[in-house]
Every structure is written in structure tokens, then in C-alpha cells.
Design a protein around this motif. Structure first.
Motif, short mmCIF file in Angstrom:
data_model
loop_
_atom_site.label_atom_id
_atom_site.label_comp_id
_atom_site.label_asym_id
_atom_site.label_seq_id
_atom_site.Cartn_x
_atom_site.Cartn_y
_atom_site.Cartn_z
N ASP A 1 5.75 2.48 6.91
CA ASP A 1 5.07 1.29 6.42
C ASP A 1 5.52 0.04 7.17
N ALA A 2 6.83 -0.04 7.44
CA ALA A 2 7.34 -1.19 8.18
C ALA A 2 6.72 -1.25 9.57
N SER A 3 6.64 -0.10 10.23
CA SER A 3 6.04 -0.05 11.56
C SER A 3 4.57 -0.42 11.53
N THR A 4 3.87 0.05 10.51
CA THR A 4 2.44 -0.25 10.38
C THR A 4 2.20 -1.73 10.20
N ASN A 5 3.01 -2.37 9.35
CA ASN A 5 2.83 -3.80 9.10
C ASN A 5 3.11 -4.63 10.35
N VAL A 6 4.19 -4.31 11.05
CA VAL A 6 4.52 -5.06 12.26
C VAL A 6 3.45 -4.86 13.32
N ALA A 7 2.94 -3.64 13.42
CA ALA A 7 1.88 -3.38 14.40
C ALA A 7 0.62 -4.17 14.07
N ALA A 8 0.32 -4.31 12.77
CA ALA A 8 -0.88 -5.07 12.37
C ALA A 8 -0.73 -6.54 12.75
N ILE A 9 0.46 -7.11 12.52
CA ILE A 9 0.68 -8.51 12.88
C ILE A 9 0.64 -8.67 14.40
N ARG A 10 1.17 -7.71 15.10
CA ARG A 10 1.16 -7.78 16.56
C ARG A 10 -0.26 -7.83 17.09
N ARG A 11 -1.14 -7.04 16.49
CA ARG A 11 -2.55 -7.06 16.91
C ARG A 11 -3.18 -8.42 16.63
N MET A 12 -2.85 -9.01 15.48
CA MET A 12 -3.43 -10.30 15.12
C MET A 12 -2.96 -11.41 16.05
N GLU B 1 13.14 -4.03 11.62
CA GLU B 1 14.44 -3.73 11.04
C GLU B 1 14.59 -4.37 9.67
N VAL B 2 14.16 -5.63 9.55
CA VAL B 2 14.24 -6.32 8.26
C VAL B 2 13.28 -5.66 7.26
N ALA B 3 12.08 -5.35 7.70
CA ALA B 3 11.09 -4.76 6.81
C ALA B 3 11.55 -3.42 6.25
N ARG B 4 12.33 -2.68 7.03
CA ARG B 4 12.78 -1.36 6.59
C ARG B 4 13.79 -1.42 5.44
N ARG B 5 14.30 -2.60 5.14
CA ARG B 5 15.21 -2.72 4.01
C ARG B 5 14.47 -2.46 2.69
N ASP B 6 13.17 -2.67 2.70
CA ASP B 6 12.40 -2.52 1.46
C ASP B 6 11.22 -1.56 1.60
N LEU B 7 10.80 -1.27 2.83
CA LEU B 7 9.66 -0.39 3.05
C LEU B 7 10.12 0.87 3.78
N SER B 8 9.29 1.88 3.72
CA SER B 8 9.58 3.08 4.50
C SER B 8 9.44 2.75 5.98
N PRO B 9 10.08 3.51 6.86
CA PRO B 9 9.94 3.25 8.30
C PRO B 9 8.49 3.23 8.75
N PRO C 1 10.70 -10.11 -1.58
CA PRO C 1 9.72 -11.02 -0.98
C PRO C 1 10.32 -11.96 0.06
N VAL C 2 11.56 -12.42 -0.16
CA VAL C 2 12.20 -13.29 0.82
C VAL C 2 12.39 -12.54 2.14
N ARG C 3 12.86 -11.31 2.06
CA ARG C 3 13.06 -10.52 3.27
C ARG C 3 11.73 -10.21 3.96
N GLN C 4 10.70 -9.97 3.18
CA GLN C 4 9.38 -9.71 3.77
C GLN C 4 8.88 -10.93 4.53
N ASN C 5 9.12 -12.12 3.97
CA ASN C 5 8.69 -13.34 4.66
C ASN C 5 9.47 -13.55 5.95
N LEU C 6 10.75 -13.22 5.93
CA LEU C 6 11.53 -13.29 7.16
C LEU C 6 10.96 -12.33 8.20
N ALA C 7 10.65 -11.13 7.79
CA ALA C 7 10.08 -10.17 8.72
C ALA C 7 8.77 -10.69 9.31
#
Length: 286
Positions: free
Chosen positions: A245-256, A235-243, A215-221
Motif C-alpha cells: 500500500d505504501a508503494s502504491t500511494n507513493v507511485a500514485a503521487i509520483r505520477r501526479m 519508508e515513512v508510509a510503511r510505519r502505518d501501511l503495508s509495503p 495522520p501526521v506521519r502520512q502527511n509527512l510522507a
């Protein structure tokens, strides 16, 4: 507090409940913090049962059922009631946990362990003003409790008083320097204040510590993405998520971030925290 979504999980146990998480994410990434602060942030609450995370950790629902049976037999047993309430919190049954602890606090009105647990449960249940009153009596200036200070910070953030929240987290860190969950909470509080460089600094320190967890790393991401550092966030998200899923999450935040009214929505909701807010995100439950 864990604010980063994980699309692989059926249960958003360490963040907001699934329906709430989806609704919040559609309205802006930091709305998660505004709505879920009490439940998402780490309280630093000790594990009463002594269970250790990982394979040895019991199934939360089975644990709740077991403690519930013990509670039915001995409702006035302090340890049993505290453990049952903790098990309910793990299942996001915050109203029931608060009710059990309210009863216990009547029997033990000056017990700081009981008051600390009750105050945190009230915060989880979306009752921050009541939580603030209870937590104020859960320790003393002569014997401050860092986990209570962290919980008080969470409540202050939920009430929109980020400056006071940051003072609580700073006080907690004087007792437990570099405690990763407190640093994570501090970083997210900075983010709510739109102090993103300070938020990143706190979260980088939290993530670099030996006690840092997913969770700490996710918050940093999340904060890195808010700053527009999308490659670093992924890069940080990929430490805990699949590539993927990490890409999907970052893309969602980018849209927001591209939404012109995101900060206006954040400010409006931040002043009106929703009832029953949980995450626990984080809060990152201890």
C-alpha cells in the motif's frame, strides 16, 4: 489534516470521503489540501465525551444514535448538543452538526465553547467565511485558545490566505509548543504555499513528537513525495501501511507530479474551495 490515502480502509474517516478523495487524488496531490482543508486539519478540539482512542472507543454510528436520542429528549442541554454535534462530525455529517450548533449558539450567544464548536462545524461544512466570523468570537486576545487559533488557520488556508493561516498556527504553537497536529497543519499550509522545505521541517518535527499519530506521519510522507524523496516517503508510509500500500500511494503521487499542469490546477482550486469539504483529514479530528 490527513491527506494520505489508505487503500485498506472502506471508510476514509480521517481523510476525505471516498468518492471525493478519489476525485481529488486524480487531479493532484495538493488539491486534497485545497478542497479538504477545513475538514482535514486538526482543530485541536477537546474530546467532550472523554473517550480515548483504541479498543475502548465506541462505534461512531452507535455513538451518534445514542447522543441523538438524548438530544431529542433535551435539545437545550449544552453538553448533550455539543456531544451530538461532535458525533455527527465524526460521521462527516457536517451540515447537520452545523445546524444543531447554530441553534445552540442562539441560546448561548457568548459561550466560547459553543462558538468554537459551531465555527469548526461551519468550516467542516465548507462555509469558511461564516466560520471565520464565528471563530473570531470564540476566544479573546486576553485568553486565546490554541485550538481555535488552529481552526482559524484551517479556515484561512481554505480561503487561500496561507500567510494568515501560518500566523494563526504560529500563535497556537506559542501556547502549545510542538503540538503535532498544529505542526502538521502548518506544514501542509507551507506545502500549499509551495514552500516544501519548510513544510518538511514542520512535519518532521510533528512526526518526531511523542503525540504524533498516523495522520501526521502520512502527511509527512506526502510532503516527502512532493519533494521527490520517494524512498523516504515510502519508508515513512510503511510505519502505518503495508509495503504494498505504501508503494502504491507513493507511485500514485509520483505520477501526479509528472503532470505538467498540476500546480496550475492547485492554484485554480485553492482559490475556490469546494462546498462540504471534509476530510479532518484532516483535518485530523480531535
Amino acid at each position: 489534516m490527513n491527506l494520505w490515502p489508505d487503500p485498506r480502509r472502506d471508510e476514509f474517516k480521517q481523510s476525505c470521503r471516498p468518492a471525493r478523495a478519489a476525485a481529488i487524488l486524480s487531479r493532484g496531490m495538493l488539491l486534497v489540501a485545497a478542497l479538504c482543508l477545513a475538514g482535514c486539519q486538526s482543530t485541536g478540539e477537546p474530546d467532550i465525551t472523554g473517550a480515548i482512542g483504541g479498543a475502548s472507543e465506541p462505534d461512531p454510528r452507535h455513538a451518534a444514535e445514542d447522543w441523538g436520542r438524548r438530544y431529542d429528549r433535551s435539545p437545550d442541554d449544552k453538553a448533550v448538543a455539543l456531544n451530538y454535534a461532535r458525533a455527527l462530525r465524526d460521521l462527516s455529517e457536517h451540515a447537520q452538526a452545523a445546524a444543531i450548533l447554530q441553534r445552540l449558539s442562539i441560546k448561548f450567544p457568548r459561550d466560547v465553547d459553543v462558538l468554537a464548536a459551531y465555527g469548526k462545524a461551519l468550516a467542516d461544512a465548507g462555509r469558511p467565511r461564516e466560520a471565520a466570523e464565528v471563530l473570531a468570537n470564540a476566544h479573546t486576545p486576553e485568553r486565546p485558545n490554541w485550538s481555535v487559533l488552529s481552526a482559524q488557520g484551517s479556515v484561512a488556508d481554505q480561503l487561500g490566505d496561507h500567510e494568515r493561516a501560518q500566523a494563526y498556527y504560529t500563535a497556537a504553537l506559542k501556547i502549545v509548543p510542538a503540538q503535532p497536529h498544529v505542526l502538521s497543519n502548518l506544514g501542509l499550509s507551507y506545502a500549499l504555499s509551495k514552500k516544501l522545505p519548510e513544510a518538511e521541517k514542520a512535519l518532521q518535527e510533528a512526526a518526531a513528537g511523542p503525540g504524533a499519530d498516523r495522520p501526521v506521519r502520512q502527511n509527512l510522507a506526502l510532503v516527502l513525495a512532493l519533494e521527490g524523496k520517494f524512498s523516504s516517503a515510502e519508508e515513512v508510509a510503511r510505519r502505518d501501511l503495508s509495503p504494498q500500500d505504501a508503494s502504491t500511494n507513493v507511485a500514485a503521487i509520483r505520477r501526479m507530479i509528472a503532470q505538467s499542469n498540476t500546480w496550475k490546477q492547485i492554484q485554480a482550486l485553492d482559490s475556490k474551495p469546494g462546498p462540504g469539504a471534509k476530510a479532518h483529514i484532516g483535518f485530523i479530528p480531535e
